[in-house]
Design a protein around this motif. Structure first.
Motif, PDB file in Angstrom:
ATOM      1  N   VAL A 197       0.849  -1.203   0.000  1.00 33.20           N
ATOM      2  CA  VAL A 197       0.000   0.000   0.000  1.00 33.20           C
ATOM      3  C   VAL A 197       0.880   1.247   0.000  1.00 33.20           C
TER       4      VAL A 197
ATOM      5  N   LEU B 141       2.314   1.766  -3.348  1.00 33.04           N
ATOM      6  CA  LEU B 141       1.263   2.237  -4.251  1.00 33.04           C
ATOM      7  C   LEU B 141       1.041   3.745  -4.077  1.00 33.04           C
TER       8      LEU B 141
ATOM      9  N   ASN C  69      -6.712   4.887  -3.702  1.00 33.21           N
ATOM     10  CA  ASN C  69      -6.897   4.167  -2.435  1.00 33.21           C
ATOM     11  C   ASN C  69      -8.268   3.479  -2.384  1.00 33.21           C
TER      12      ASN C  69
ATOM     13  N   ARG D 251      -8.681   0.719  -4.918  1.00 31.45           N
ATOM     14  CA  ARG D 251      -8.060  -0.508  -4.408  1.00 31.45           C
ATOM     15  C   ARG D 251      -9.012  -1.229  -3.449  1.00 31.45           C
TER      16      ARG D 251
ATOM     17  N   LEU E 142      -2.921  -0.131 -10.062  1.00 31.57           N
ATOM     18  CA  LEU E 142      -3.379  -1.338  -9.353  1.00 31.57           C
ATOM     19  C   LEU E 142      -2.788  -2.609  -9.948  1.00 31.57           C
TER      20      LEU E 142
ATOM     21  N   HIS F 161      -0.027  -4.315  -8.459  1.00 32.84           N
ATOM     22  CA  HIS F 161      -0.352  -4.941  -7.171  1.00 32.84           C
ATOM     23  C   HIS F 161      -1.387  -6.052  -7.370  1.00 32.84           C
TER      24      HIS F 161
ATOM     25  N   LEU G 218      -4.186  -6.183  -8.856  1.00 31.01           N
ATOM     26  CA  LEU G 218      -5.594  -5.838  -8.647  1.00 31.01           C
ATOM     27  C   LEU G 218      -6.108  -5.090  -9.873  1.00 31.01           C
TER      28      LEU G 218
ATOM     29  N   TYR H 285      -9.652  -2.559 -10.917  1.00 29.64           N
ATOM     30  CA  TYR H 285     -10.993  -2.033 -10.647  1.00 29.64           C
ATOM     31  C   TYR H 285     -11.825  -2.232 -11.893  1.00 29.64           C
TER      32      TYR H 285
END
Lengths: 327, 286
Positions: free
Chosen positions: A312, A315, B58, B61, B105, B108, B110, B112
């Motif tokens: 996080v 990111l 944020n 995510r 994202l 990581h 991920l 959306y």
């Protein structure tokens, strides 16, 4: 609903020269579908009660002078249909009409807007151009369409004061800047011809300014021109960070949310007051802390970190880095 | 019925009892809640102006985590709802923004997509679960209890984010839950007003006045309880109640309870089991 019917207008009246307090007067009038609340009030004044006092001018939703509260909501009388209001009124065929909130009443539906004008002056709600006064008019100060776009919505404001009347904090603190004055300030700060941004923003972040807004969105909901006023409030708050004006409780408080998302993922509530108010400001919070402590409602000093907190952090840092590059 | 449960930060701290009550009654109701332990703070209606880009990434995510679970996402906090829906609204209406956010994202693992609904416990009860079904689960109807619904701001305003749900000036969803549980709902002016939470630290005097006005209104209308679907409203109305009342020149008190606790009472749990003893104000006085 039929097209012609008898409707009762319950109007909050007050004449400070004779009345001790405001009281409701009822007017029964037969009206036709398609009539606005302003026209209905004019009809009452012309045919029923000449003493009824209200303010209006353009009658076309442009000048903003006829804003009043209709069935509890601040809006323009000239763009509000009586038949639409009948759908929402609590008592059948009765419409409640009151003056705007958060102002002193001069008489009946007319309020004293001088304090609002004073605030517009205090926060320099006009463009302060680079050009000297004596040179004004000699050279064009053009604004390109792409420069105008960010302030386009804000320029729709007609200063009707519906947002002022609905504002939670203006009700609690009459010195509070109020939504429309923030909206104006944002609009001037964003104007490419303006040169007073630094001075205006410094004033905006002081007491009774932008940090007192409680994000209730009542102004946004009430705006008769559908202006996203909260975006302006957030825009000015954002600007304080851009200008490095971060030494206020409001800015410190807001920054914590970024720090905590980055540093573990979850909000560290236990230290939030200390980080917002500083050690001296914290003294006032001791009774609150004791009260909550006695009930076992102490937030953990180290809340659970999300297991992916390192990712996080990466990111968030990536986004921050890219945004900086863009600037 | 299963949801990805987005845990508001405050429900792990100052309002743990909201979560305790919800955990008790989810079995009775037959609602499964998969806790989103990896979700981060929603930004508390602040991150949006500190760093707008970080705010949207944020919450993208957070929503993407629910999408990965293949579930709709439910929260029990109005401000979390607002933050999540603001991000969702932006992403679902701006393909370029969505693509940009997804680039972040992707590294990581991920994405959306926009496939998970973001909802609130109050909406779940009204829309997904159904009030008739809720009524059928009631073991101990709240007969004779006068309950003042306090909606809180961020479940009503800005209304364009919330679809064709409640009228922001005359909402019904919480009133209907009170009725389904057998309680008597109170109509009072403050039910759509603000609690003052977001200025508690920065403008404490104003915050107390805001809370005080709503509290006095509820007491004047004879409320036995105030119920709220938001833990932030609960904190503003409960923890500072004595001071807020004092500002209004009143010494009255009225207990403020969470939506989850109100349902718990009607399902037959004791106030103790529901953590109501953890509240600062536990009894009513005129």
């Amino acid at each position: 609903m039929e097209d012609r019917k008898q409707i009762t207008f319950n109007v909050l009246c007050f004449n400070p020269e004779v009345d001790e307090k405001a009281y409701f007067k009822s007017y029964d009038v037969v009206l036709e579908k398609g009539i606005t609340v302003l026209r209905a009030l004019n009809y009452i004044k012309d045919h029923v009660d000449q003493t009824l006092t209200h303010r209006f001018f353009c009658q076309a939703g442009i000048c903003g002078s006829c804003a009043i509260r209709i069935n509890g909501v601040s809006k323009l009388a000239c763009t509000t249909q009586v038949w639409d209001e009948l759908e929402t009124c609590k008592t059948k065929d009765q419409i409640i009409v009151e003056p705007l909130n958060n102002f002193k009443v001069i008489r009946d539906l007319v309020v004293d807007i001088d304090p609002m004008i004073a605030k517009l002056k205090k926060y320099k709600s006009w463009v302060v151009p680079m050009v000297k006064d004596e040179d004004l008019g000699k050279k064009e100060c053009d604004v390109k369409p792409e420069e105008f776009e960010p302030i386009n919505a804000a320029t729709d404001c007609i200063l009707c004061a519906s947002c002022y009347s609905e504002c939670t904090i203006t009700e609690a603190d009459r010195h509070y800047i109020s939504p429309l004055v923030i909206l104006r300030a944002y609009r001037m700060n964003m104007d490419t011809r303006d040169t007073a941004g630094e001075e205006r923003t410094r004033l905006l972040q002081e007491d009774h300014g932008i940090w007192d807004c409680t994000h209730c969105y009542r102004c946004v909901e009430a705006c008769v021109k559908n202006i996203p006023i909260m975006e302006a409030i957030q825009g000015v708050r954002h600007e304080t960070f851009e200008r490095g004006m971060t030494n206020t409780a409001g800015a410190r408080h807001a920054k914590i949310f970024l720090d905590d998302v980055k540093g573990g993922g979850r909000l560290k509530e236990a230290t939030l007051p200390l980080r917002t108010l500083g050690p001296i400001g914290m003294i006032g919070m001791i009774p609150f802390a004791l009260k909550m402590g006695a009930k076992g409602r102490v937030p953990p000093i180290f809340p659970h970190k999300v297991s992916t907190h390192r990712e996080v952090k990466t990111l968030v840092e990536q986004v921050e880095k890219e945004s900086k590059k863009k600037d | 019925m299963k949801f990805a449960y987005y845990i508001s930060c405050i429900n792990e701290g100052m309002t743990k009892e909201l979560d305790i009550a919800l955990n008790l009654l989810k079995k009775d109701l037959g609602i499964e809640l998969a806790r989103m332990e990896e979700a981060t703070c929603c930004g508390g209606s602040n991150l949006e102006f500190v760093h707008p880009d970080v705010a949207v990434v944020n919450n993208a995510r957070n929503i993407a985590l629910a999408e990965k679970m293949g579930l709709d996402m439910v929260t029990t906090c109005n401000t979390c709802l607002l933050g999540l829906l603001e991000a969702k609204h932006k992403l679902d209406h701006d393909e370029a923004l969505k693509a940009k956010v997804n680039r972040y994202l992707k590294s990581h693992k991920l994405e959306y997509k926009g496939t998970s609904k973001v909802t609130h416990l109050l909406w779940v009860l009204n829309e997904d679960y159904g009030l008739d079904k809720l009524k059928s689960k009631v073991k101990k109807p709240l007969t004779g209890l006068k309950i003042a619904p306090f909606y809180g701001c961020h479940i009503l305003r800005p209304s364009h984010l919330f679809g064709q749900r409640d009228n922001p000036y005359a909402p019904r969803s919480l009133d209907l839950v009170i009725e389904a549980l057998g309680g008597e709902r109170i109509e009072y002016e403050s039910k759509t007003k603000c609690c003052g939470f977001h200025t508690m630290l920065v403008a404490p005097e104003e915050s107390l006045k805001v809370a005080g006005k709503a509290l006095v209104d509820a007491v004047d209308n004879d409320a036995d309880y105030i119920v709220t679907p938001c833990p932030l409203c609960h904190t503003a109305l409960d923890s500072n109640q004595a001071d807020a009342m004092k500002v209004m020149g009143s010494s009255a008190s009225v207990p403020v309870i969470h939506l989850s606790q109100l349902i718990g009472l009607a399902l037959g749990y004791s106030p103790q089991q529901l953590g109501m003893n953890k509240h600062v104000v536990t009894s009513r006085s005129a």
